[in-house]
Structure formats: C-alpha cells, structure tokens
Design a protein around this motif. Structure first.
Motif, PDB file in Angstrom:
ATOM      1  N   LYS A 148     -36.483  -2.631  14.590  1.00  0.00           N
ATOM      2  CA  LYS A 148     -37.518  -2.968  15.563  1.00  0.00           C
ATOM      3  C   LYS A 148     -37.655  -1.874  16.633  1.00  0.00           C
ATOM      4  O   LYS A 148     -37.874  -2.138  17.809  1.00  0.00           O
ATOM      5  CB  LYS A 148     -37.224  -4.312  16.233  1.00  0.00           C
TER       6      LYS A 148
ATOM      7  N   ASN B 186     -38.899  -1.957  10.746  1.00  0.00           N
ATOM      8  CA  ASN B 186     -38.636  -3.395  10.861  1.00  0.00           C
ATOM      9  C   ASN B 186     -37.143  -3.698  10.978  1.00  0.00           C
ATOM     10  O   ASN B 186     -36.747  -4.669  11.634  1.00  0.00           O
ATOM     11  CB  ASN B 186     -39.214  -4.123   9.650  1.00  0.00           C
TER      12      ASN B 186
ATOM     13  N   ASN C 181     -42.956  -3.992  17.679  1.00  0.00           N
ATOM     14  CA  ASN C 181     -43.151  -5.091  16.744  1.00  0.00           C
ATOM     15  C   ASN C 181     -44.068  -4.685  15.593  1.00  0.00           C
ATOM     16  O   ASN C 181     -43.915  -5.165  14.474  1.00  0.00           O
ATOM     17  CB  ASN C 181     -43.737  -6.309  17.470  1.00  0.00           C
TER      18      ASN C 181
END
Length: 418
Positions: free
Chosen positions: A153, A150, A126
């Motif tokens: 992930k 991102n 995360n």
C-alpha cells in the motif's frame, strides 16, 4: 594699522597664558575630589594595567592541525562478523581538524538500480491515482512510477532497491568499542608579530612520553593523545547516549601566552565542549549516508550505510602579549586625561550645589567691572579703586570664614593681590 599688527604678533610670540587657580578648603569638595581620583587610579592600575595588560601589544597565531586516530572495532550483526579499522570508521581519512568517528550504523547491502515499493509511511496509497508518475517526494527514496503496490500500500519508485529502512536504530550502538579509540592531535602555531613558533609537542613532550601517556586534565595536561571516552566525559555527555545517534564535540586548543617571560612557558590548554542536540525527537544527534559501489555480474550495485557518529571539531584559539612602549604610553595618557573628571565634578559641586556657590563663583571667575571703566573715564585713580575693592573682598571673606562647609575659608591665588 602697522602698530596694531606688530602688537598682535608680539603678543602671540612673546606672551604666555596660564589658567587662574583658586585653592578651596572645603571638606565636602575635597573628599569628593580625592574619592574620584582614587577610583580613577584603581581603574588605571587594576583594570587597564593588571587585568587588561594595557602595557602590552597583542598578536594572534597562524595555526595548523593534524590528527590521527587509532583503534580497532568488532561487530557481529545478524551473524556477520566484521572488524573495523581506521580506514572504515573515520570520515574523511586525511587527518583533518574536523572529522567523524562512526559509532553506529544501518547497513543496506546489495542495492541496485530498479523499481521497488516505498517504505510504509513514506508515501501511502490506495490506488494508482494516489501516485503521480514522474514526481518526487522530498522524504522519499526515488521517482514515483505511478503504480500503487497493493502488497505494501505504498507507491512504487525508481530508486536504489531495496530501499533503506532506517526506522529502527540499533541499540546498544554497534561500535561501542569506539570508547577506547585514541586521538592524536599535533598542532603548530606561529605568532608573526613576535617571530615565535610553538608546537603542542612542547619541551616536556618527547617520543618516550608520547608512547606511554594518555591525556588527563590534572596528571597529564600536556599529553596530545586523547581517549574518546574521556573526551565525551569531559565534555559533559554520556558516551553510550551519544554513540547511538551521534553528536558533536568541540576540542579547543588555547594558546594564551605572555612573551615577557621565556617562551617555554607558552603551552597549550585543552577544553572540551559537547553538542548532543536539542530536546528529544527534534533532530537529536548527527548522521550522514555513505555508499560503497561495486560491480556484480556486470550490474552496478552498492552497499549503503547510514552512519551515526561523533563529529570532532578542533578549534585553535590564541592570544600572545608582549611589552610595548606605545600601548604603555597610550594607557598612561588616557589615564591622566581621565583624572580631569575629578576637576569637572568638583567644579559642578562647588559652583552649583553648595550653599555659598555665589561666593565661590566670584573667587573662581574674574569679571570686568563697568565701574572701573567709568572711573577711568572721569579720571579716578584706578590704584585707589583696586585697593578699596580688595579691602571690601577681604572683609567679605572674613565674614564667610564661618561657613560650616569650610575649614579656613577660601584663598585666592591671584598674583595681582600679592
């Protein structure tokens, strides 16, 4: 002292000792003795000589195996047509006795060294704190850079990029044509102890026969050319199931030969044993990775293949036999020794189990009687004493001849009583 030494030496060199024998006529003991002797005889003839071939010496072979695959495969994966030949789908390609035939694969093309995100599930994250820079994960594809991507992930890694995605195995297998490939096995064996060399290309197998034959356990058991689909079937497995994720097959070449007959009867027998894996989901099948490196625009790149294949292990078993006088005499000698078991068992029955065991003990063993020594000390004639003793035992024998276990009493074969 001199006379004692002379007497001892004379007794040692000029006397012979023989066991005392008692002939016992008793149905029970006689039947037990003959049954035990019959059992020993059956064991010696049936097991030692017929089954175990105890009259022959044995030797194992020094062996070599050479293999050759033939066949062509075709794939059209994602619009890319390709023809696969022996140089592409056999690992290694030297013709070893242990090799792998590729039946399915996952190809990752155009990999180059760089940074890219891991696959989902390999190392999810995360924040960057979840990705420890400079560390490795056993199931990962490279070294983590400390960056969390991102978009996916997952942690970014320094590796061959893009990383391999092997989550979906092609089904049906891409190289189902491998079922029609053929395997040629050439095996030579030598039995050093007997000076005999043989090959699986025996007298009946010539060049004309090889050019047209295909192994079958009944119609062509000596043909050294095997169809892969037939090998999988004879090993008890399904080809399509094994071809998807791989497996292992053991091909056993058995040389069991009897050189008491002509060597031309020494021929190989082939058997096949399959190993697919354990229960579903627990490391089923067989696979490995193989990379082909190349240069493109001065950048080193590679094509990575995760190969699913069938591993073939050719195992040679051998045992040759031939008549030899030494093991023959050894087997006979041990058999004769085992016959002594009957005597031991019958003596136990005779001396400890039968109702008249005390009488049989007196017949079997001769005891030193102190009365004889006393009679000699007082001057009694020992001949008279032995005559009286013999008459008493004869009368005792007549009384016991009515023993229900006996047919005609017991006869003592003592030469002193004749």
């Amino acid at each position: 002292m001199k006379n004692q030494i002379t007497g001892a030496l004379s007794d040692f060199f000029f006397e012979y000792e023989t066991p005392r024998q008692v002939l016992v006529r008793n149905r029970r003991v006689g039947v037990v003795c003959r049954l035990i002797q019959l059992g020993v005889l059956v064991y010696i003839i049936g097991w030692v000589f017929i089954y175990e071939k105890g009259y022959q010496s044995t030797d194992t072979a020094v062996s070599s195996v050479f293999t050759k695959m033939k066949g062509v495969g075709y794939t059209n994966n994602s619009g890319g047509e390709r023809v696969w030949d022996v140089a592409d789908y056999v690992f290694p390609s030297q013709g070893d006795s242990s090799f792998v035939v590729m039946t399915n694969y996952i190809m990752t093309e155009g990999q180059s060294m760089g940074t890219c995100p891991e696959l989902p599930g390999k190392h999810n994250c995360n924040t960057d704190a979840d990705c420890e820079g400079g560390s490795f994960k056993r199931t990962g594809n490279g070294e983590m850079t400390g960056v969390c991507v991102n978009r996916t992930k997952t942690c970014e890694v320094l590796a061959w990029c893009p990383v391999e995605d092997d989550r979906d195995v092609p089904d049906p297998p891409l190289l189902l044509s491998a079922e029609n490939y053929t395997l040629f096995i050439k095996n030579s064996v030598t039995f050093p102890a007997f000076g005999v060399s043989r090959s699986n290309l025996v007298e009946d197998v010539d060049s004309n026969y090889i050019s047209s034959c295909l192994y079958h356990p009944l119609s062509a058991p000596l043909c050294p050319i095997f169809k892969l689909g037939d090998i999988i079937k004879l090993s008890g497995l399904n080809f399509q199931t094994v071809a998807k994720v791989g497996g292992a097959i053991g091909i056993v070449v058995d040389w069991t030969c009897n050189f008491d007959v002509h060597v031309k009867h020494c021929k190989p027998e082939y058997t096949f044993h399959g190993l697919y894996g354990s229960k579903e989901g627990s490391s089923v099948g067989y696979n490995f990775r193989f990379a082909r490196h190349y240069m493109e625009d001065k950048i080193q790149k590679r094509t990575l293949l995760k190969v699913f294949g069938i591993r073939f292990d050719i195992i040679v078993q051998s045992l040759a036999r031939k008549f030899d006088i030494i093991p023959t005499l050894t087997a006979i000698g041990s058999g004769v020794g085992i016959f002594g078991v009957a005597t031991v068992v019958c003596d136990l029955v005779l001396l400890y189990l039968l109702p008249k065991r005390e009488f049989y003990k007196n017949m079997k063993f001769k005891y030193t009687d102190t009365q004889v020594q006393d009679s000699e000390s007082v001057g009694v004639d020992t001949n008279v004493y032995y005559t009286l003793e013999a008459n008493a035992k004869e009368a005792q024998g007549k009384d016991r001849s009515k023993d229900p276990d006996s047919e005609a009493g017991s006869t003592e074969t003592d030469a002193s009583k004749k």
